[in-house]
Design a protein around this motif. Structure first.
Motif, PDB file in Angstrom:
ATOM      1  N   ASN A 230       0.940  -1.151  -0.039  1.00 33.44           N
ATOM      2  CA  ASN A 230      -0.023   0.000   0.107  1.00 33.44           C
ATOM      3  C   ASN A 230       0.915   1.190   0.049  1.00 33.44           C
ATOM      4  O   ASN A 230       1.564   1.568   0.958  1.00 33.44           O
ATOM      5  CB  ASN A 230      -1.004  -0.005   1.218  1.00 33.44           C
ATOM      6  CG  ASN A 230      -1.980   0.991   1.411  1.00 33.44           C
ATOM      7  OD1 ASN A 230      -1.500   1.988   0.694  1.00 33.44           O
ATOM      8  ND2 ASN A 230      -3.267   0.768   1.912  1.00 33.44           N
ATOM      9  N   GLN A 231       1.144   1.742  -1.132  1.00 31.33           N
ATOM     10  CA  GLN A 231       2.210   2.920  -1.221  1.00 31.33           C
ATOM     11  C   GLN A 231       1.500   4.268  -0.612  1.00 31.33           C
ATOM     12  O   GLN A 231       2.697   4.782   0.013  1.00 31.33           O
ATOM     13  CB  GLN A 231       2.274   3.255  -2.814  1.00 31.33           C
ATOM     14  CG  GLN A 231       2.749   1.975  -3.696  1.00 31.33           C
ATOM     15  CD  GLN A 231       4.534   1.882  -3.174  1.00 31.33           C
ATOM     16  OE1 GLN A 231       4.747   2.760  -2.620  1.00 31.33           O
ATOM     17  NE2 GLN A 231       4.715   0.616  -3.916  1.00 31.33           N
ATOM     18  N   THR A 232       0.386   4.514  -0.341  1.00 32.26           N
ATOM     19  CA  THR A 232      -0.126   5.496   0.404  1.00 32.26           C
ATOM     20  C   THR A 232       0.305   5.505   1.750  1.00 32.26           C
ATOM     21  O   THR A 232       0.701   6.316   2.326  1.00 32.26           O
ATOM     22  CB  THR A 232      -1.754   5.920   0.044  1.00 32.26           C
ATOM     23  OG1 THR A 232      -2.125   5.933  -1.432  1.00 32.26           O
ATOM     24  CG2 THR A 232      -2.002   6.972   0.447  1.00 32.26           C
ATOM     25  N   GLU A 234       2.417   3.447   2.863  1.00 31.25           N
ATOM     26  CA  GLU A 234       4.146   3.553   3.103  1.00 31.25           C
ATOM     27  C   GLU A 234       4.438   4.940   3.468  1.00 31.25           C
ATOM     28  O   GLU A 234       5.284   5.275   4.204  1.00 31.25           O
ATOM     29  CB  GLU A 234       4.581   2.652   2.275  1.00 31.25           C
ATOM     30  CG  GLU A 234       4.379   1.268   1.855  1.00 31.25           C
ATOM     31  CD  GLU A 234       5.224   0.444   3.015  1.00 31.25           C
ATOM     32  OE1 GLU A 234       6.018   1.023   3.754  1.00 31.25           O
ATOM     33  OE2 GLU A 234       4.537  -0.522   3.372  1.00 31.25           O
TER      34      GLU A 234
END
Length: 298
Positions: A230-232, A234
């Motif tokens: 989950n890049q957001t 992270e």
């Protein structure tokens, strides 16, 4: 709630102590004013901020009829108003709740979760999030996260609160403060978040009526997040404690300072609660009285 009050009070006190250590009485006063401002900000704006941060999209009963009816039915069981409902287009299966009160509650569900789970498991997860709203955990966690982040900021930029060139704190003490103060705030934040997760699991099981629904959902969430970063989340780790399971990949020190208790322990506690605690809804249109389907939100 008493334990949570003590923990929040300790964060505020830690804020004041750091301010005093860095700037004397003036520093303590400035720190307390900052703490009050952070609390007000968290009270009024944290829900909208975190929803925008994760690109949550509001959905209506016409756009997601089954998910909406399910949430509405569970909210009625929980004795709270129907929360605003959001969908996050994210492959990692997860969900979170926010809002400063049950009247301003919101539940956000990732599409990865909806694609992975049966209707009963989705109901268990949504019930867990409604339990957070009912218990006002969302407000507590937002204030805690804000204060913890502010303590880190205060420790790092504490030289601005110096008492004068001739009476500044020892540089070694300053370095220790910069390291230990955020760590102490993080530990308090963890203690609050982990305790509230157990409470929300138990209350969520009572709301949906069957602890196994949430237990099975947690097991799928833990397996399903493998390979899905989950890049957001992270990029914004301060919001990680709001999700039902830790959305971070664990590539840094996320496991050491986990804001969630072990999923295996949560599942064991739920299974120890036993089978259904209340009868299934009599309404034949209820989403979980029909055969399990994939992606029940559309």
């Amino acid at each position: 709630m008493f334990k949570t009050f003590i923990l929040l009070a300790s964060l505020t006190a830690l804020f004041a102590v750091i301010g005093y250590a860095l700037g004397g009485p003036t520093g303590a006063t400035v720190a307390l004013v900052m703490a009050a401002g952070m609390n007000l900000f968290a009270w009024w704006g944290s829900d909208g901020m975190v929803l925008r941060m994760h690109n949550a999209q509001p959905v209506t009963a016409a756009e997601a009829p089954q998910l909406y009816r399910m949430t509405q039915d569970l909210a009625e069981r929980a004795g709270i108003p129907m929360p605003a409902l959001y969908i996050i287009h994210e492959d990692q299966p997860n969900a979170f709740a926010t809002g400063r009160s049950p009247e301003r509650g919101a539940v956000a569900v990732n599409t990865g979760l909806l694609d992975l789970m049966t209707q009963e498991e989705v109901a268990g997860v949504v019930a867990h999030e409604l339990a957070h709203i009912k218990n006002r955990d969302t407000l507590i966690m937002a204030i805690t996260a804000t204060l913890a982040g502010a303590i880190g900021f205060l420790a790092q930029f504490g030289m601005m609160l110096g008492r004068g060139r001739e009476n500044r704190p020892n540089p070694i003490a300053m370095i220790l403060m910069m390291i230990l103060a955020p760590l102490a705030a993080m530990l308090v934040q963890m203690a609050i978040s982990r305790a509230r997760e157990f409470e929300a699991d138990a209350e969520g099981a009572r709301i949906c009526g069957d602890a196994s629904w949430l237990a099975n959902g947690l097991a799928k969430l833990e397996r399903g997040k493998i390979g899905h970063v989950n890049q957001t989340a992270e990029a914004n780790p301060a919001s990680a404690h709001m999700f039902i399971i830790n959305p971070l990949s664990g590539l840094r020190m996320d496991r050491l300072f986990a804001t969630h208790p072990p999923t295996e322990e949560r599942i064991a506690r739920l299974m120890a609660m036993g089978g259904p605690r209340r009868p299934a809804p009599a309404n034949p249109a209820s989403p979980w009285s029909t055969p399990a389907q994939r992606n029940p939100w559309g």
